[in-house]
Design an enzyme around this catalytic site. Structure first.
Site, short mmCIF file in Angstrom:
data_model
loop_
_atom_site.label_atom_id
_atom_site.label_comp_id
_atom_site.label_asym_id
_atom_site.label_seq_id
_atom_site.Cartn_x
_atom_site.Cartn_y
_atom_site.Cartn_z
N GLY A 1 8.13 26.55 -8.77
CA GLY A 1 9.24 26.31 -9.70
C GLY A 1 8.83 26.65 -11.12
CB THR B 1 4.96 21.59 -11.79
OG1 THR B 1 6.00 20.76 -11.24
CG2 THR B 1 3.71 20.74 -11.94
CG ASP C 1 3.79 16.88 -8.71
OD1 ASP C 1 3.38 17.76 -9.50
OD2 ASP C 1 4.38 17.14 -7.65
CG ASP D 1 1.66 20.51 -4.37
OD1 ASP D 1 2.66 21.17 -4.71
OD2 ASP D 1 1.68 19.67 -3.45
CG ASP E 1 8.06 18.08 -9.88
OD1 ASP E 1 9.11 18.24 -10.54
OD2 ASP E 1 7.96 18.44 -8.70
NE ARG F 1 8.20 19.86 -4.66
CZ ARG F 1 8.59 21.12 -4.42
NH1 ARG F 1 9.16 21.40 -3.29
NH2 ARG F 1 8.39 22.05 -5.30
NE ARG G 1 10.22 26.31 -4.90
CZ ARG G 1 9.48 25.52 -5.65
NH1 ARG G 1 8.18 25.41 -5.43
NH2 ARG G 1 10.00 24.81 -6.62
O1 F6P Z 1 8.54 21.35 -8.43
C1 F6P Z 1 9.52 21.51 -9.39
C2 F6P Z 1 10.87 21.26 -8.80
O2 F6P Z 1 11.83 21.46 -9.81
C3 F6P Z 1 11.06 19.89 -8.14
O3 F6P Z 1 11.30 18.89 -9.09
C4 F6P Z 1 12.19 20.17 -7.22
O4 F6P Z 1 12.18 19.30 -6.11
C5 F6P Z 1 11.92 21.56 -6.76
O5 F6P Z 1 11.14 22.18 -7.76
C6 F6P Z 1 13.15 22.40 -6.52
O6 F6P Z 1 12.72 23.66 -6.13
P1 F6P Z 1 13.66 24.92 -5.93
O7 F6P Z 1 14.32 25.17 -7.24
O8 F6P Z 1 12.77 26.03 -5.55
O9 F6P Z 1 14.64 24.56 -4.88
#
Ligand code: F6P
Length: 319
Positions: free
Chosen positions: A11, A126, A130, A103, A128, A172, A72
């Site tokens: 992300g 990120t 986390d 991660d 998050d 997340r 991703r």
């Molecule tokens: O890891 C960052 C994040 O924004 C999380 O908070 C969220 O769950 C996820 O990515 C969403 O990912 P995507 O935009 O790829 O669906």
């Protein structure tokens, strides 16, 4: 070491451009050439590489998103994908890599080192927050400020109508965003994935506020009751209490980075270049207290980053 590469993955997070710029500038000062890998691990496998110079990174420090794009990449979970990626890095004469992401990015980076001997350091990018081994991740500060601004606006309408609102924030599996913005916005309740949410206790909290009063509940998306929508439905089913749901979503990932994020991203970019030159590999370059930290990549996901106790305490004390 003559040529290094940098890429962003997973992300996107505000501050990634400031980070790319810092890697490019710091490397240039150290006499290194810098390659940008376009589109994360997908671009690494496909060989989408470009030379990064001062002109390419100029006027990007204030921009959200990532000029190197991101992805991703399911192919990178396969050994063949990683073989192709390592071959591309070798073919382009890359001696070291800076991988900015979360991660998932670090799992990939760790595999590149252990399976193919690619010298690689991670940097925490990120929203998050986390990742164990760093106090803050690049993008977190901007995301919480963006979320807080949106929640303040929802409070206005909630107050005018005397409504109950469930507002879902990203994160997340982590409740950092939820707790920080919950405190910052004076939320009546904060539900996070790290602790079980008790619907009866939540109902009592809402009743104690007054069912006809404005009540704002912040919900971390990973809450086990199914996020804001799940909690709202359960409350209605059990107690017949209607509510509004607002899911902030990807608005939290965009926008111009805050000063805090720009400075953190810049510091970690420069530190990552120096770390590669000093021979570090398979580590995340983070910041703990005022110091740059070097944490084995594996530790960033095997060790769960704890939510500071003061955040949980304040969020219930100050309602
Ligand atoms: O890891 C960052 C994040 O924004 C999380 O908070 C969220 O769950 C996820 O990515 C969403 O990912 P995507 O935009 O790829 O669906």
């Amino acid at each position: 070491m003559k040529r290094i590469a940098v890429f962003t993955s997973g992300g996107d997070a505000p501050g990634m451009n400031a980070h790319i710029r810092a890697v490019e500038r710091a490397a240039d000062k150290r006499g290194l050439e810098v390659i940008g890998i376009i589109g994360g691990y997908s671009g690494m496998i496909a060989g989408h590489f470009e030379i990064l110079d001062r002109a390419r990174t100029a006027n990007t420090i204030d921009r959200g998103g990532t000029i190197l794009k991101t992805s991703r990449c399911p192919d990178f979970f396969e050994p063949d994908g990683r073989i192709m990626a390592a071959e591309q890095l070798r073919a382009h004469g890359i001696d070291g890599v800076v991988a900015c992401g979360g991660d998932g990015t670090f799992h990939g980076a760790h595999a590149l080192w252990t399976e193919h001997g690619v010298r690689i350091v991670g940097t925490p990018g990120t929203i998050d927050n986390d990742l164990a081994g760093t106090d803050f991740t690049i993008g977190y500060d901007t995301a919480i400020n963006t979320a807080a601004q949106a929640i303040d606006k929802i409070r206005d309408t909630a107050e005018s109508h005397g409504r109950l609102f469930f507002i879902e924030v990203m994160g997340r599996h982590a409740g950092f965003i939820a707790l920080d913005v919950g405190i910052a916005c004076g939320a009546e309740y904060v539900a996070v994935p790290e602790t079980l949410t008790d619907i009866d206790e939540l109902y009592q909290r809402i009743v104690s506020q007054g069912l006809d009063k404005r009540t704002v509940v912040i919900v971390g998306e990973g809450d086990e009751l199914g996020g804001a929508l799940g909690i709202s439905q359960k409350l209605e089913e059990r107690y017949g209490v209607p509510s509004k749901v607002s899911i902030l979503g990807h608005v939290q990932r965009g926008g111009s980075p805050t000063v805090r994020d720009r400075v953190l991203a810049s510091r970690l970019g420069a530190a990552a270049v120096d770390a590669l030159l000093q021979g570090h590999t398979d580590v995340m370059i983070g910041q703990m207290g005022n110091d740059v930290s070097y944490v084995p990549l594996e530790q960033t996901w095997t060790e769960r980053k704890p939510i500071p106790a003061y955040l949980s305490e304040l969020s219930t004390l100050l309602v």
